[in-house]
Write an enzyme that holds these catalytic residues in place. Structure first.
Site, PDB file in Angstrom:
ATOM      1  CG  ASP A 180      35.437  33.868  62.502  1.00 35.38           C
ATOM      2  OD1 ASP A 180      35.771  32.680  62.400  1.00 35.38           O
ATOM      3  OD2 ASP A 180      35.709  34.735  61.658  1.00 35.38           O
ATOM      4  CG  HIS A 203      30.462  37.804  56.055  1.00 32.48           C
ATOM      5  ND1 HIS A 203      30.427  37.748  54.683  1.00 32.48           N
ATOM      6  CD2 HIS A 203      31.368  36.879  56.456  1.00 32.48           C
ATOM      7  CE1 HIS A 203      31.278  36.824  54.275  1.00 32.48           C
ATOM      8  NE2 HIS A 203      31.867  36.282  55.335  1.00 32.48           N
TER       9      HIS A 203
END
Ligand code: ACO
Length: 428
Positions: free
Chosen positions: A363, A305
């Site tokens: 996710d 991320h």
């Protein structure tokens, strides 16, 4: 008052003010840099650039903290519900019972879409990706609801916001129904927001649909986790689109389009496809090796991320939710879950992932959960977009309501040809 930052350009010394927020890094205000030095700053991907001031969401990527209006995501996901989170993001405070009832009423009264939208849908191919349908249909709302596109009118801004929060589930469910050739299911307003969405997706006219409360609660929690994430790519897209004065439906459609990319919201679909491609636990080392190979473009989807350099707090809640859903559905052994758990375990102990601070993101487990609920992979990003709509709207409203708001207009470092003269074709 923080000490200004000094910058020396040639023999000129400049003082640039430093602004501090409530928490998080301070920012250097470079607004006058160009006027004073003739130079721009250069930061592709905005890795060191704060594009705006905001009071909505705070992330501490090193500590793995996510706050909506100051409230930790864990507390909201555990004790709150999605509509309450919507209210919080939009208005800055949790609602009183009366405010909550009024908000529910307003959202609920906007769940239906213009009947003509049905015909608009008929124009799509049945195999169209739901996200392509969402980009088009959310943008098309501005063609159906002319009475709420004047952004200078506070009341119209509010009505457009309610319309999008209320109609997005209806449109997303329609996109799904259309893709499988089933009739559209109208919203049922005595159901809560998420139960209504599940019903619009999975009910058929020939039998009664009973909402599974565990699944509805789990999906509601997934919506809370995805509701906002400060200035990510799609939110920045919405702000940039909105900075020109574009109508809110068009701005949110721009956000949907950006979210679709596999490096952003499309990662949930990509993560599940990756788990399916890996296929069995014994093949994981091969994929880990590929992810580490500089000459291979393969990446572990659902890992890494831009902001979180620690475990994404949403991923922890998502993992718990995945177990709850699989338990409720009596899925004892899901090979994909086994692969995910083992992949996570190996990656968390692997030097490459540790050194680069690559942890599972939101996710990673969402695909397994949504698949178990019955959603096809192609719907995953549409569900993310449904939840993120409120965040986009809150950020868009904050920008529009800022008296100092300007059109967003980045500059560039030009590396193309310098001025040259045109040569007619027969002389080239
Ligand atoms: N698998 C393997 N290596 C990775 C991964 C990954 N998932 N993510 C990053 N890396 C490596 C990069 O190759 C790079 O290595 P290098 O320093 O040797 O060049 C290093 O880690 C840093 O990666 P960047 O791409 O520079 O980091 P950035 O902050 O730009 O990217 C991103 C973040 C796009 C999320 C990236 O981690 C990625 O592509 N992840 C997979 C897709 C994904 O899961 N996206 C969802 C994000 S969450 C969301 O949008 C809701």
């Amino acid at each position: 008052m923080t000490t200004p930052v000094s910058l020396k350009v040639g023999d000129k010394a400049l003082e640039m003010p430093v602004k501090s927020g409530t928490i998080g890094p301070s920012v250097v205000d470079i607004g006058k840099l160009y006027a004073q030095t003739g130079m721009f700053t250069y930061d592709p991907g905005f890795t060191s650039t704060a594009s705006c001031e905001s009071k909505i969401t705070y992330i501490d990527g090193d500590e793995g903290v996510l706050l909506y209006r100051g409230y930790p995501i864990e507390q909201l996901a555990e004790h709150g519900d999605f509509l309450e989170t919507c209210y919080l993001l939009l208005y800055g405070e949790l609602p009183t019972p009366a405010q909550r009832a009024d908000f529910n009423y307003r959202v609920t009264r906007h769940t239906m879409v213009h009947e003509q939208m049905m015909r608009f849908f008929q124009g799509f191919r049945r195999d169209a990706h739901p996200m392509s349908v969402m980009v088009a249909s959310v943008g098309a709302l501005s063609a159906f609801y002319h009475d709420s596109i004047d952004i200078a009118d506070e009341n119209q801004r509010m009505i457009a916001s309610m319309r999008m929060i209320a109609k997005f589930p209806t449109l997303a469910a329609m996109a799904y129904k259309y893709s499988i050739g089933q009739p559209f299911v109208y919203p049922q307003n005595d159901l809560d927001y998420t139960s209504n969405f599940l019903r619009m997706c999975f009910a058929v006219p020939c039998e009664e649909y009973k909402v599974n409360k565990v699944l509805s609660r789990a999906l509601d929690r997934i919506f809370i986790l995805h509701a906002d994430h400060e200035q990510n790519a799609s939110t920045s897209t919405v702000r940039l689109a909105g900075s020109s004065g574009a109508n809110p439906f068009a701005c949110i459609a721009a956000g949907v389009a950006c979210l679709w990319g596999p490096a952003h919201g499309g990662a949930n679909e990509a993560a599940l496809k990756m788990l399916q491609e890996i296929g069995s636990v014994d093949r994981i080392p091969h994929y880990i090796a590929r992810a580490k190979d500089k000459n291979d473009s393969f990446r572990l989807m659902g890992f890494g991320h831009r902001v979180y350099k620690n475990y994404d707090p949403r991923a922890k809640i998502m993992q718990k939710t995945a177990h709850e859903v699989l338990n409720e559905l009596g899925i004892k052994d899901d090979p994909l879950l086994d692969i995910a758990i083992e992949l996570e375990r190996i990656a968390l102990h692997d030097e490459y992932f540790i050194e680069k601070k690559l942890y599972p993101n939101v996710d990673f487990y969402s695909g397994i959960t949504l698949k178990a609920m019955g959603f096809p992979t192609s719907m995953f990003t549409a569900l993310f977009a449904l939840a993120r709509t409120v965040g986009w709207i809150a950020q868009w409203k904050e920008m529009i309501e800022d008296p100092g708001q300007k059109i967003g207009r980045p500059r560039q470092l030009y590396t193309g040809n310098a001025r040259r003269d045109y040569i007619p074709g027969n002389m080239r």
